[in-house]
Write a protein that holds these residues in place. Sequence first.
Motif, PDB file in Angstrom:
ATOM      1  N   TYR A 144      -0.003 -14.156  -0.823  1.00  0.00           N
ATOM      2  CA  TYR A 144      -0.259 -12.803  -1.326  1.00  0.00           C
ATOM      3  C   TYR A 144       1.077 -12.071  -1.331  1.00  0.00           C
ATOM      4  O   TYR A 144       1.814 -12.094  -0.354  1.00  0.00           O
ATOM      5  N   VAL A 145       1.396 -11.454  -2.495  1.00  0.00           N
ATOM      6  CA  VAL A 145       2.678 -10.747  -2.613  1.00  0.00           C
ATOM      7  C   VAL A 145       2.383  -9.251  -2.488  1.00  0.00           C
ATOM      8  O   VAL A 145       1.879  -8.624  -3.432  1.00  0.00           O
ATOM      9  N   GLU A 146       2.680  -8.695  -1.330  1.00  0.00           N
ATOM     10  CA  GLU A 146       2.348  -7.307  -1.003  1.00  0.00           C
ATOM     11  C   GLU A 146       2.851  -6.340  -2.070  1.00  0.00           C
ATOM     12  O   GLU A 146       2.130  -5.499  -2.592  1.00  0.00           O
ATOM     13  N   LYS A 147       4.103  -6.526  -2.469  1.00  0.00           N
ATOM     14  CA  LYS A 147       4.699  -5.525  -3.391  1.00  0.00           C
ATOM     15  C   LYS A 147       4.032  -5.555  -4.767  1.00  0.00           C
ATOM     16  O   LYS A 147       4.061  -4.575  -5.503  1.00  0.00           O
ATOM     17  N   LEU A 148       3.448  -6.683  -5.119  1.00  0.00           N
ATOM     18  CA  LEU A 148       2.808  -6.800  -6.444  1.00  0.00           C
ATOM     19  C   LEU A 148       1.289  -6.670  -6.344  1.00  0.00           C
ATOM     20  O   LEU A 148       0.601  -6.609  -7.356  1.00  0.00           O
ATOM     21  N   LYS A 149       0.793  -6.727  -5.087  1.00  0.00           N
ATOM     22  CA  LYS A 149      -0.656  -6.656  -4.840  1.00  0.00           C
ATOM     23  C   LYS A 149      -1.413  -7.791  -5.551  1.00  0.00           C
ATOM     24  O   LYS A 149      -2.511  -7.582  -6.106  1.00  0.00           O
ATOM     25  N   VAL A 150      -0.788  -8.952  -5.607  1.00  0.00           N
ATOM     26  CA  VAL A 150      -1.457 -10.130  -6.198  1.00  0.00           C
ATOM     27  C   VAL A 150      -1.053 -11.374  -5.432  1.00  0.00           C
ATOM     28  O   VAL A 150      -0.049 -11.385  -4.712  1.00  0.00           O
ATOM     29  N   HIS A 151      -1.854 -12.428  -5.611  1.00  0.00           N
ATOM     30  CA  HIS A 151      -1.422 -13.746  -5.159  1.00  0.00           C
ATOM     31  C   HIS A 151      -0.557 -14.374  -6.250  1.00  0.00           C
ATOM     32  O   HIS A 151      -0.716 -14.054  -7.438  1.00  0.00           O
TER      33      HIS A 151
END
Length: 252
Positions: A174-181
């Motif tokens: 999960y990429v926090e800054k993009l809010k996606v996996h």
Amino acid sequence: MEDQEPEVNVSRDLEDLSEKTAEFVIRSVMDLLKRQERVSVALSGGATPIKLYQRLAIRSIQQGIPWNRVHLFWGDERCVPPDDPDSNYRMGYSTLISQVPIPKKNVYRMPGEKGPEAAAEEYEKTLRAFFGASEEWPRFDLALLGVGADGHAASLFPGSPALKEQKRWVVAPYVEKLKVHRLTLTPPVFNHAALVLFLISGREKAPIVRALLSSVPLQIFFPAQMIRPVQGRRLFFLDPSAASLLDRGGRG
Ligand code: 6PG
């Protein structure tokens, strides 16, 4: 630890960068095919490689690359269907794959539409079927990479748990800054490639390039600095803006 000095090529502009990189990739593939049956290439996503892939399609036809002996993979992918505007596969297909006679079976798409964990597990199976299930790590002949202004490479972002992965070949952090996996190959996979080629353009990347080519350890640590092939080559193809903080010797 990397066993060879990085090789740095600075071009005149993005057009020249794309042309020079395409020529290098073709030369490398042709050299490899003189001594092995097939060549495995992990493509990068993002915008920088678009012109490269377009040049590669044109030049490879002109220079007679036997695409039936080239196998294309991805270093990372978004968790979207293949026809989604964000898909790295879609970008690679429209710029390169649809323009060259590569057999469909030689194109190994990350199945982003299947959901993060299922896609990662399926892609790892795909890689193990190609490189050999008993291998500890796959050895890509060539892995193309870009970098983000935050120092990420592929989808290995700062603070990601993927940076610590030492067993799996493919993960879906999960990429926090993009809010996606995202789907991404892991650092050891890149570090077992024979040749890692960073293609970097733009002034906003210059501090990352300086860090990647610095001969002294720096306080800040960027994920892209983890990519140092253990028995391979690390090459940089840069435009002048990305190279603007390097010294005359091409060092950070
Ligand atoms: C992606 C890429 C990513 C990319 C960098 C640079 O899926 O977006 O794999 O790692 O290479 O973000 O992107 P640009 O080339 O668009 O600057």
